[in-house]
Write a protein that holds these residues in place. Structure first.
Motif, PDB file in Angstrom:
ATOM      1  N   SER A 234       6.345   6.793   0.941  1.00 16.29           N
ATOM      2  CA  SER A 234       6.553   8.013   0.163  1.00 16.29           C
ATOM      3  C   SER A 234       5.577   8.136  -1.005  1.00 16.29           C
ATOM      4  N   LEU A 235       4.937   7.036  -1.365  1.00 15.09           N
ATOM      5  CA  LEU A 235       3.982   7.013  -2.476  1.00 15.09           C
ATOM      6  C   LEU A 235       2.908   6.004  -2.116  1.00 15.09           C
ATOM      7  N   SER A 236       1.651   6.445  -2.165  1.00 14.24           N
ATOM      8  CA  SER A 236       0.570   5.538  -1.773  1.00 14.24           C
ATOM      9  C   SER A 236      -0.671   5.813  -2.612  1.00 14.24           C
ATOM     10  N   VAL A 237      -1.715   5.038  -2.350  1.00 11.50           N
ATOM     11  CA  VAL A 237      -2.960   5.134  -3.109  1.00 11.50           C
ATOM     12  C   VAL A 237      -4.102   5.434  -2.149  1.00 11.50           C
ATOM     13  N   ARG A 238      -5.017   6.287  -2.555  1.00 17.09           N
ATOM     14  CA  ARG A 238      -6.217   6.548  -1.757  1.00 17.09           C
ATOM     15  C   ARG A 238      -7.434   6.404  -2.669  1.00 17.09           C
ATOM     16  N   GLN A 239      -8.584   6.252  -2.047  1.00 17.76           N
ATOM     17  CA  GLN A 239      -9.827   6.102  -2.789  1.00 17.76           C
ATOM     18  C   GLN A 239     -10.531   7.444  -2.917  1.00 17.76           C
ATOM     19  N   ASN A 240     -10.877   7.801  -4.142  1.00 19.84           N
ATOM     20  CA  ASN A 240     -11.659   8.997  -4.410  1.00 19.84           C
ATOM     21  C   ASN A 240     -13.031   8.553  -4.897  1.00 19.84           C
TER      22      ASN A 240
END
Length: 351
Positions: A234-240
């Motif tokens: 439900s909550l995650s991290v991605r690379q920008n």
């Protein structure tokens, strides 16, 4: 005299400990949003009405806005069509976006929106409702309200318009209070269907007026809502490319924090009309968090009684100016709004 002084010192020390415990408890708690220790707002936070609509207590007459917003009436011919920032949603015969309320029930159909709520969210009458393109006639029904009127249902869910939508195609009601959503053809929130269809590849994300460079919004892995072993996230991290590791919700929408809010003591700077643009993110189950320390994840009770997700004690929001998962058009808005890093800090562009 000495005894009295000692008592004062003990009391002061106890108060300090209590504050420290409350501060430490922010963002901590059990394994689900329901178990988390919600941080209560304090100070002079302005009271919002129960439905996050700008109507009711402290907001004047409760009438729809001047300029002819949506009003209660027959549905006409329903259609499923693409609504900007939402996805495939049901619209009425005049093209107005239709909504559902999470506090209603579908089995059995029941509306929990009355009084001031029904002025902010005019009910759609079942009279003359017809299934048009993309809408299954079998999904249409009705529920009898307390005043005897027949309200349209889709997939069992009572249907509404939003009084702040003033023209066809508006969807200002999406996400209000974390409980109102544009209606999908199957009765589910329209944005959920959009998320299911969103890819996980590269997002251009160059919304108009965003002021972002092309590199700023190139994201990898946006929209992912499960791990390789099938566990829901439900909550995650991605690379920008420019901001680094930033937090997203289950549908891949970027989460932001607001400098006019405060983490402790808890105060809200985003109220009233601000909530038309910046939608409070719903709390999540801590067992469904990936890439961010679970201890940073919590929830807070807003003045309207709804619960909002917090990261490192800061309330977080999605931005209606983001047109697809992976967009970061809200980054740096008014020099007050910032994406959230995997450590709960404000994201800053590299270089």
């Amino acid at each position: 005299m000495k005894t009295r002084t000692m008592r004062r010192e003990i009391f002061a020390g106890s108060a300090a400990v209590a504050v420290l415990l409350l501060t430490a408890g922010c963002g901590s708690g059990g394994n689900s949003a329901a178990k988390q220790d919600a941080v209560k707002p304090v100070g002079d936070s302005k009271q919002l009405d129960l439905y996050g609509s700008g109507y009711g207590s402290g907001s004047g007459s409760g009438d729809a806005p001047a300029g002819g917003g949506a009003k209660s009436g027959p549905a006409g011919q329903l259609k499923a069509q693409e609504v900007a920032g939402v996805g495939s949603a049901v619209t009425d015969g005049e093209g107005f976006t239709l909504y559902r309320f999470d506090k209603d029930t579908a089995k059995p159909p029941k509306s929990n929106c009355e009084g001031d709520c029904a002025q902010a969210w005019p009910v759609v009458l079942a009279d003359d409702a017809q299934a048009g393109a993309g809408v299954d006639a079998a999904a249409l029904g009705s529920v009898t309200r307390a005043d005897g009127t027949k309200q349209l249902t889709v997939g069992g869910w009572p249907v509404y318009r939003y009084a702040k939508d003033t023209k066809a195609g508006d969807a200002l009601g999406e996400g209000v209070g974390g409980t109102w959503h544009a209606l999908g053809p199957d009765g589910k929130p329209a944005a959920a269907g959009k998320a299911a269809g969103s890819g996980s590849g590269m997002g251009a994300g160059m919304g108009s007026g965003s002021g972002m460079s092309a590199g700023m919004s190139m994201d990898m892995g946006s929209g992912a809502n499960s791990t390789a072993d099938g566990k829901k996230v439900s909550l995650s991290v991605r690379q920008n490319a420019q901001l680094g590791s930033i937090v997203q919700n289950a549908e891949g929408w970027t989460l932001y924090r607001f400098d006019k809010d405060s983490a402790w003591p808890m105060k809200f700077g985003c109220l009233d009309a601000c909530l038309d643009t910046w939608k409070p993110a719903a709390p999540v189950d801590k067992t469904q968090v990936s890439g961010i320390p679970a201890k940073l994840v919590g929830s807070v009770k807003r003045p309207d009684g709804s619960e909002q997700l917090t990261i490192d004690c800061w309330p977080v929001y999605t931005f209606t100016g983001d047109k697809q998962p992976g967009d970061v058009n809200g980054q740096g808005k008014q020099n007050l709004w910032f994406a959230v890093t995997d450590q709960g800090k404000k994201a800053k562009a590299a270089g």
